[in-house]
Design a protein around this motif. Structure first.
Motif, PDB file in Angstrom:
ATOM      1  N   ASN A   1     -15.077   5.984   8.461  1.00  0.00           N
ATOM      2  CA  ASN A   1     -16.152   5.261   9.127  1.00  0.00           C
ATOM      3  C   ASN A   1     -16.841   6.077  10.205  1.00  0.00           C
ATOM      4  N   THR A   2     -16.654   7.396  10.199  1.00  0.00           N
ATOM      5  CA  THR A   2     -17.349   8.236  11.163  1.00  0.00           C
ATOM      6  C   THR A   2     -18.853   8.097  10.977  1.00  0.00           C
ATOM      7  N   PRO A   3     -19.606   7.824  12.056  1.00  0.00           N
ATOM      8  CA  PRO A   3     -21.031   7.516  11.907  1.00  0.00           C
ATOM      9  C   PRO A   3     -21.924   8.741  11.793  1.00  0.00           C
ATOM     10  N   PHE A   4     -21.426   9.843  11.265  1.00  0.00           N
ATOM     11  CA  PHE A   4     -22.280  11.006  11.069  1.00  0.00           C
ATOM     12  C   PHE A   4     -21.707  11.876   9.955  1.00  0.00           C
ATOM     13  N   SER A   5     -22.551  12.737   9.404  1.00  0.00           N
ATOM     14  CA  SER A   5     -22.109  13.697   8.389  1.00  0.00           C
ATOM     15  C   SER A   5     -22.467  15.094   8.851  1.00  0.00           C
ATOM     16  N   ILE A   6     -21.667  16.060   8.411  1.00  0.00           N
ATOM     17  CA  ILE A   6     -21.788  17.446   8.860  1.00  0.00           C
ATOM     18  C   ILE A   6     -22.003  18.362   7.665  1.00  0.00           C
ATOM     19  N   GLY A   7     -22.862  19.350   7.842  1.00  0.00           N
ATOM     20  CA  GLY A   7     -23.010  20.422   6.863  1.00  0.00           C
ATOM     21  C   GLY A   7     -23.090  21.746   7.597  1.00  0.00           C
ATOM     22  N   LEU A   8     -22.361  22.749   7.124  1.00  0.00           N
ATOM     23  CA  LEU A   8     -22.358  24.040   7.803  1.00  0.00           C
ATOM     24  C   LEU A   8     -23.613  24.831   7.458  1.00  0.00           C
TER      25      LEU A   8
ATOM     26  N   GLU B   1     -10.124  27.370  13.110  1.00  0.00           N
ATOM     27  CA  GLU B   1      -9.950  26.927  11.737  1.00  0.00           C
ATOM     28  C   GLU B   1     -11.298  26.675  11.059  1.00  0.00           C
ATOM     29  N   VAL B   2     -12.247  26.140  11.801  1.00  0.00           N
ATOM     30  CA  VAL B   2     -13.596  25.943  11.254  1.00  0.00           C
ATOM     31  C   VAL B   2     -14.188  27.288  10.848  1.00  0.00           C
ATOM     32  N   ILE B   3     -14.094  28.266  11.742  1.00  0.00           N
ATOM     33  CA  ILE B   3     -14.649  29.589  11.478  1.00  0.00           C
ATOM     34  C   ILE B   3     -13.933  30.255  10.309  1.00  0.00           C
ATOM     35  N   ARG B   4     -12.627  30.069  10.268  1.00  0.00           N
ATOM     36  CA  ARG B   4     -11.821  30.708   9.223  1.00  0.00           C
ATOM     37  C   ARG B   4     -12.204  30.245   7.826  1.00  0.00           C
TER      38      ARG B   4
ATOM     39  N   ASP C   1     -14.846  30.458   2.493  1.00  0.00           N
ATOM     40  CA  ASP C   1     -14.052  30.174   1.297  1.00  0.00           C
ATOM     41  C   ASP C   1     -13.983  28.696   0.968  1.00  0.00           C
ATOM     42  N   ARG C   2     -13.926  27.853   1.994  1.00  0.00           N
ATOM     43  CA  ARG C   2     -13.824  26.408   1.771  1.00  0.00           C
ATOM     44  C   ARG C   2     -14.782  25.675   2.711  1.00  0.00           C
ATOM     45  N   PRO C   3     -16.086  25.772   2.456  1.00  0.00           N
ATOM     46  CA  PRO C   3     -17.062  25.187   3.387  1.00  0.00           C
ATOM     47  C   PRO C   3     -16.926  23.678   3.546  1.00  0.00           C
ATOM     48  N   GLU C   4     -16.519  22.959   2.490  1.00  0.00           N
ATOM     49  CA  GLU C   4     -16.359  21.518   2.626  1.00  0.00           C
ATOM     50  C   GLU C   4     -15.218  21.186   3.578  1.00  0.00           C
ATOM     51  N   LEU C   5     -14.117  21.928   3.473  1.00  0.00           N
ATOM     52  CA  LEU C   5     -13.002  21.727   4.409  1.00  0.00           C
ATOM     53  C   LEU C   5     -13.443  22.070   5.825  1.00  0.00           C
ATOM     54  N   ALA C   6     -14.147  23.190   5.980  1.00  0.00           N
ATOM     55  CA  ALA C   6     -14.608  23.592   7.315  1.00  0.00           C
ATOM     56  C   ALA C   6     -15.511  22.528   7.925  1.00  0.00           C
ATOM     57  N   ALA C   7     -16.370  21.919   7.111  1.00  0.00           N
ATOM     58  CA  ALA C   7     -17.248  20.867   7.622  1.00  0.00           C
ATOM     59  C   ALA C   7     -16.445  19.663   8.080  1.00  0.00           C
TER      60      ALA C   7
END
Length: 275
Positions: free
Chosen positions: A4-11, A118-121, A125-131
């Motif tokens: 229910n987080t009221p926002f979405s993120i994209g790198l 961890e986000v930077i790492r 390789d895993r942009p969805e996980l980083a987001a």
């Protein structure tokens, strides 16, 4: 990040950890060209940043959530250069939702650095996980800024937040004692994460969701106990944490293709000497 987080993120693909070069600064032109969001976490050095309505000190623990349309003019102390971790990203909030802060001072710099690392790492390789990790970080920072649970609460719960070390150690503990009460909430609490975040990180590192991994290790141990001991099926179900023998039998059959009693009988028939 909870559902229910009221926002979405994209790198946006621009992130890193740098010690700013001698002579470095941000001028007004940089702000005018900012088309996405940029999260800064200062971990070393000193400086100043002029925002639209105020001027702030930049020092270890300063966190700035920069956004398009803002003004961010910065300089560093020439003898104490800034060290900054940063990440550019797109941010889409629900109706009437706004970013939780623009400037704050984090309570636990060590933990904030670890989460940012961890986000930077994983950004390549895993942009969805980083987001997802970045979204979790923004939620925690917002709570920290508002005086809620935030970083300080996570720091008290678990001083070390190395994802791989924690998840691998937990997986080893599950394999050693699969019969313990391994609830998702309990496992998440033991490593200092929110349950949703814990489940995602565990799956990425271990390869299975926590509940599935617990079941897999229990079935594996059950196979061994059926082969090597005279424990009754009901006893095996009990010592391995299944709620009853019937549920254990259903889960075992789904995983192995036969019920526990048939598995035991077949294995013992195979091991008997033939004349």
């Amino acid at each position: 990040m909870s559902e229910n987080t009221p926002f979405s993120i994209g790198l946006s693909g621009i992130a890193g950890r740098v010690r700013c070069e001698p002579g470095w600064s941000l001028d007004a032109n940089w702000s005018r060209q900012l088309t996405d969001f940029d999260l800064w976490l200062v971990w070393a050095g000193r400086g100043k940043m002029k925002l639209s309505r105020e001027e702030i000190d930049l020092a270890p623990g300063t966190c700035v959530w920069m956004r398009p349309g803002g003004s961010y003019i910065a300089q560093q102390d020439p003898v104490d250069r800034l060290g900054v971790s940063f990440c550019h990203f797109t941010y889409k909030g629900q109706a009437n939702h706004k970013p939780g802060f623009e400037v704050m001072h984090v309570r636990s710099l060590e933990l904030a650095q670890s989460m940012m690392a961890e986000v930077i790492r994983w950004r390549t390789d895993r942009p969805e996980l980083a987001a997802r990790l970045l979204a979790d970080l923004l939620e925690v920072l917002t709570l920290d800024h508002e005086g809620g649970w935030g970083l300080e609460g996570r720091r008290r719960s678990q001083p070390s937040h190395r994802h791989h070390e924690r998840m691998q150690a937990l997986a080893a503990a599950i394999a050693e004692e699969p019969g313990r009460d391994w609830s998702v909430k309990g496992m998440a609490r033991s490593v200092g994460y929110a349950p949703d975040h814990f489940s995602r990180v565990f799956q990425v590192i271990i390869g299975q969701r926590p509940q599935n991994y617990v079941l897999t290790t229990r079935i594996s141990r059950a196979r061994q106990l059926l082969r090597e001991t005279n424990l009754a099926v009901g006893e095996i179900a009990h010592v391995l944490g299944f709620r009853d023998a019937f549920y254990f039998s259903r889960q075992f059959r789904a995983a192995c293709g036969v019920p526990p009693s048939s598995f035991r009988r077949h294995r013992r028939d195979e091991s008997e000497p033939r004349g």
